[in-house]
Design an enzyme around this catalytic site. Structure first.
Site, PDB file in Angstrom:
ATOM      1  N   TYR A 142     -51.701 -84.539  15.098  1.00 38.03           N
ATOM      2  CA  TYR A 142     -51.300 -84.025  14.032  1.00 38.03           C
ATOM      3  C   TYR A 142     -51.537 -82.485  14.267  1.00 38.03           C
ATOM      4  CZ  TYR A 142     -51.104 -82.269   9.143  1.00 38.03           C
ATOM      5  OH  TYR A 142     -50.616 -81.415   8.092  1.00 38.03           O
ATOM      6  N   ASP A 237     -53.766 -77.246  20.925  1.00 35.58           N
ATOM      7  CA  ASP A 237     -54.126 -77.291  19.509  1.00 35.58           C
ATOM      8  C   ASP A 237     -55.589 -77.418  19.143  1.00 35.58           C
ATOM      9  OD1 ASP A 237     -54.310 -77.363  16.543  1.00 35.58           O
ATOM     10  OD2 ASP A 237     -52.567 -78.572  16.224  1.00 35.58           O
ATOM     11  N   LYS A 265     -59.845 -73.934  10.876  1.00 36.16           N
ATOM     12  CA  LYS A 265     -61.056 -74.766  10.228  1.00 36.16           C
ATOM     13  C   LYS A 265     -62.084 -73.946  10.693  1.00 36.16           C
ATOM     14  CE  LYS A 265     -58.542 -79.107   9.926  1.00 36.16           C
ATOM     15  NZ  LYS A 265     -57.590 -79.777  10.797  1.00 36.16           N
TER      16      LYS A 265
HETATM   17  C1  LIG Z   1     -55.983 -79.606  10.297  1.00 33.88           C
HETATM   18  C2  LIG Z   1     -55.169 -79.324  11.593  1.00 33.88           C
HETATM   19  C3  LIG Z   1     -54.042 -78.711  11.376  1.00 33.88           C
HETATM   20  C4  LIG Z   1     -53.516 -78.376  10.156  1.00 33.88           C
HETATM   21  O1  LIG Z   1     -54.454 -77.103   9.607  1.00 33.88           O
HETATM   22  P1  LIG Z   1     -54.031 -76.846   8.040  1.00 33.88           P
HETATM   23  O2  LIG Z   1     -55.036 -75.620   7.872  1.00 33.88           O
HETATM   24  O3  LIG Z   1     -54.522 -78.045   7.288  1.00 33.88           O
HETATM   25  O4  LIG Z   1     -52.838 -76.596   8.093  1.00 33.88           O
HETATM   26  C5  LIG Z   1     -53.401 -78.568  12.841  1.00 33.88           C
HETATM   27  N1  LIG Z   1     -53.746 -79.085  13.778  1.00 33.88           N
HETATM   28  C6  LIG Z   1     -54.765 -79.861  13.906  1.00 33.88           C
HETATM   29  C7  LIG Z   1     -55.333 -80.379  15.365  1.00 33.88           C
HETATM   30  C8  LIG Z   1     -55.576 -80.213  12.765  1.00 33.88           C
HETATM   31  O5  LIG Z   1     -56.734 -80.856  12.889  1.00 33.88           O
END
Ligand SMILES: *Cc1c(COP(=O)(O)O)cnc(C)c1O
Length: 427
Positions: A142, A237, A265
Site C-alpha cells: 500500500y 516506500d 508516520k
Molecule cells: C501509511 C502508509 C502510506 C500512506 O500514508 P498516509 O499518511 O496514511 O497517507 C503509504 N505507504 C505506506 C507504506 C504506508 O504504510
C-alpha cells in the site's frame, strides 16, 4: 448501550461509515469500534473508560509510546509561537538535515503532510525525471490512496492493473504494472519487456500493509539491479518502516540504496507529516528548481516539525532499537509458544518494533499466502483479546507495532491474556 456504540451510531450519521479512515470501522472483524478518549505510554482508553494495551500505536507513529512528555512539550512550545506561517522556518531546515544525516541515500528532502502525498509526488517526480510513464508496484503493498497506486493485478501474468477503487478510471492505472511481492522472475520479465518505458519501481522494502511480509533473499537486490540496468528509479516506500525497523529503515538493514525514499508516520511523532527525498540530481526536478510541480499550504508545519525533531532525537538514544526489537521479539516468541501449547496453527515474525501474527503454520511471503491463513480464527482471537483489554489491529492484513514503553510487565500481561484467548479458540 455502551458509550462507544452510542458514539458510533452518532458518527455514522455525519461521517461516512462513522470513521475518517476505513480500517477504523472494524468492518473486517465485526463489532463496534472503540472511540479513544486519551492515550498514555502503551495504553489507550475508550469512551467507556476501559483501558487497552495498544499494539496499533496510531499505525506506527507512537514508537515512543503515546503522549511522550518531551514530544508533548515540544508541541506545546511550538504552538505558542503560531500554528502555521506558510513561509520557511529554521526548524524545517533542521529536520531536513536530521533526515539526510540519518538516511545515507537522502541528499535532499522535501516535507509534505502525509504518506500519500509523499508517494504520489515521488511517482510524479520519477516520471518527470526519467521522461517515462510506466511504474511497477507489488500486490499487497500500500502506498497511500493516489489514483495510479490504487491498483491490483489483472488476470494473467504480467498484466497492467485494475483499479481497486471506484472512481479511478482504468486509463489512470494503465501505466501501472502489478507484480506479486517477492516474485523476482516476474520483475525480470517486466523489465525485459518494458524496460525502456519504466520510470520507477515502488516497493515497501518490508511490507506492512498485508500484515508483515519480509522480502525474500535476492528480491530487493534484483529490484536495484534491474532499475540500474534499465535507467529506472527505485523508490523505497519507508512510510511505515522508516525509523520503525531500525535507525536507518530497511535501507540500513539491507545496505540497498534506493534512488528515492518516502517517509511519514514515525517522523512526525503523531503529527501529520510526510517527506520524500533521495538523489540530488533527481530532487532538482522538483519545482521551483525543475518542472515537476508539488506544493502544500501546511507543508513543513511548525508544530508537526517540532514533534518530528524531538521524536528523531529521542530515537537516537543508545540502544533504543535493540531494546525495541527485543521487546517485540518477547511478544512474538511468547505468542507463538502460547499458541503451540494450545495446539493452534500460528506463526509470528518481527523486525525492529513491527510485527506480524498469522494463523498459519508458516510465516507468509505474499498477499496470497496471507489470504490463505485462517482469517476467521484471527477475528475470534482479535475480539477475545479486545475483551481482555488488548488492542490489536482490527484486520488480519495489518502489521502490529510495539513502542519503547511496552515494558516486560505489559508484554507479560498481553501473554497472559493471549493464553486465555487461545484457550477459547479450540483447535
Ligand atoms: C501509511 C502508509 C502510506 C500512506 O500514508 P498516509 O499518511 O496514511 O497517507 C503509504 N505507504 C505506506 C507504506 C504506508 O504504510
Amino acid at each position: 448501550m455502551s458509550r462507544n456504540a452510542e458514539l458510533f451510531e452518532r458518527a455514522s450519521r455525519s461521517i461516512p461509515g462513522g470513521v475518517n479512515s476505513p480500517v477504523r470501522a472494524f468492518r473486517s472483524v465485526g463489532g463496534t469500534p472503540r472511540f479513544v478518549t486519551r492515550a498514555q505510554g502503551p495504553y489507550i482508553w475508550d469512551a467507556d473508560d476501559r483501558r487497552y494495551i495498544d499494539y496499533v500505536g496510531s499505525w506506527g507513529p507512537a514508537i515512543l509510546g503515546h503522549a511522550h512528555p518531551e514530544v508533548v512539550s515540544a508541541v506545546q512550545q511550538a504552538a505558542v509561537h503560531g500554528l502555521s506561517y506558510g513561509a520557511p522556518t529554521e526548524a524545517e531546515v533542521q529536520i531536513a538535515e536530521m533526515l539526510i544525516e540519518r538516511l545515507p541515500s537522502l541528499e535532499m528532502v522535501r516535507l509534505v503532510s502525509s504518506g500519500t502525498e509523499a508517494t504520489m509526488t515521488a511517482i510524479r517526480l520519477a516520471r518527470g525525471a526519467t521522461g517515462r510513464n510506466k511504474i511497477i508496484k507489488f500486490e499487497g503493498c500500500y502506498h497511500g490512496h493516489a489514483d495510479s497506486l490504487l491498483v491490483k493485478a489483472g488476470s494473467g501474468l504480467l498484466t497492467f492493473g485494475n483499479p481497486t477503487s471506484a472512481g479511478v478510471p482504468p486509463e489512470f492505472v494503465a501505466h501501472t504494472i502489478v507484480i506479486d511481492y517477492n516474485d523476482t522472475e516476474a520483475v525480470r520479465a517486466a523489465f525485459a519487456e518494458h524496460g525502456k518505458d519504466i520510470a520507477c519501481v515502488i516497493v515497501e522494502p518490508i511490507a506492512g500493509n498485508m500484515n508483515l511480509v519480509k522480502p525474500a533473499a535476492g528480491f530487493l537486490e534484483t529490484l536495484r539491479t534491474e532499475c540500474t540496468a534499465h535507467g529506472a528509479l527505485l523508490i523505497f516506500d519507508e512510510v511505515m518502516t522508516g525509523f520503525r525497523v531500525g535507525p536507518q529503515g530497511v535501507q540500513g538493514l539491507t545496505g540497498i540504496k534506493p534512488d528515492l525514499t518516502t517517509l511519514a508516520k514515525v517522523i512526525g511523532g503523531g503529527m501529520p507529516i510526510g517527506a520524500f527525498g533521495g538523489r540530488a540530481d533527481v530532487m532538482k526536478h522538483i519545482a521551483p528548481l525543475g518542472g515537476v510541480y508539488q506544493a502544500g499550504t501546511l507543508s513543513g508545519n511548525p508544530v508537526a516539525v517540532a514533534a518530528g525533531i524531538t521524536t528523531l532525537k529521542l530515537l537516537s538514544a543508545p540502544g533504543f532499537y535493540e531494546h525495541l526489537a527485543s521487546q517485540t521479539r518477547k511478544l512474538t516468541d511468547g505468542l507463538t509458544a502460547c499458541a503451540r501449547a494450545h495446539g493452534i496453527a500460528f506463526s509470528a515474525d518481527s523486525v525492529g518494533g513491527m510485527f506480524g501474527i498469522y494463523f498459519a503454520d508458516q510465516v507468509p511471503g505474499s498477499l496470497a499466502e496471507v489470504s490463505a491463513s485462517n482469517i476467521e480464527r484471527f477475528k475470534v482471537f482479535f475480539h477475545a483479546m479486545l475483551d481482555e483489554g488488548v488492542y490489536f489491529a482490527p484486520s488480519a492484513y495489518e502489521a502490529g507495532f510495539v513502542s519503547s514503553t511496552h515494558d516486560d510487565a505489559v508484554i507479560a500481561a498481553t501473554l497472559a491474556a493471549a493464553d486465555r484467548a487461545f484457550g477459547k479458540l479450540g483447535n
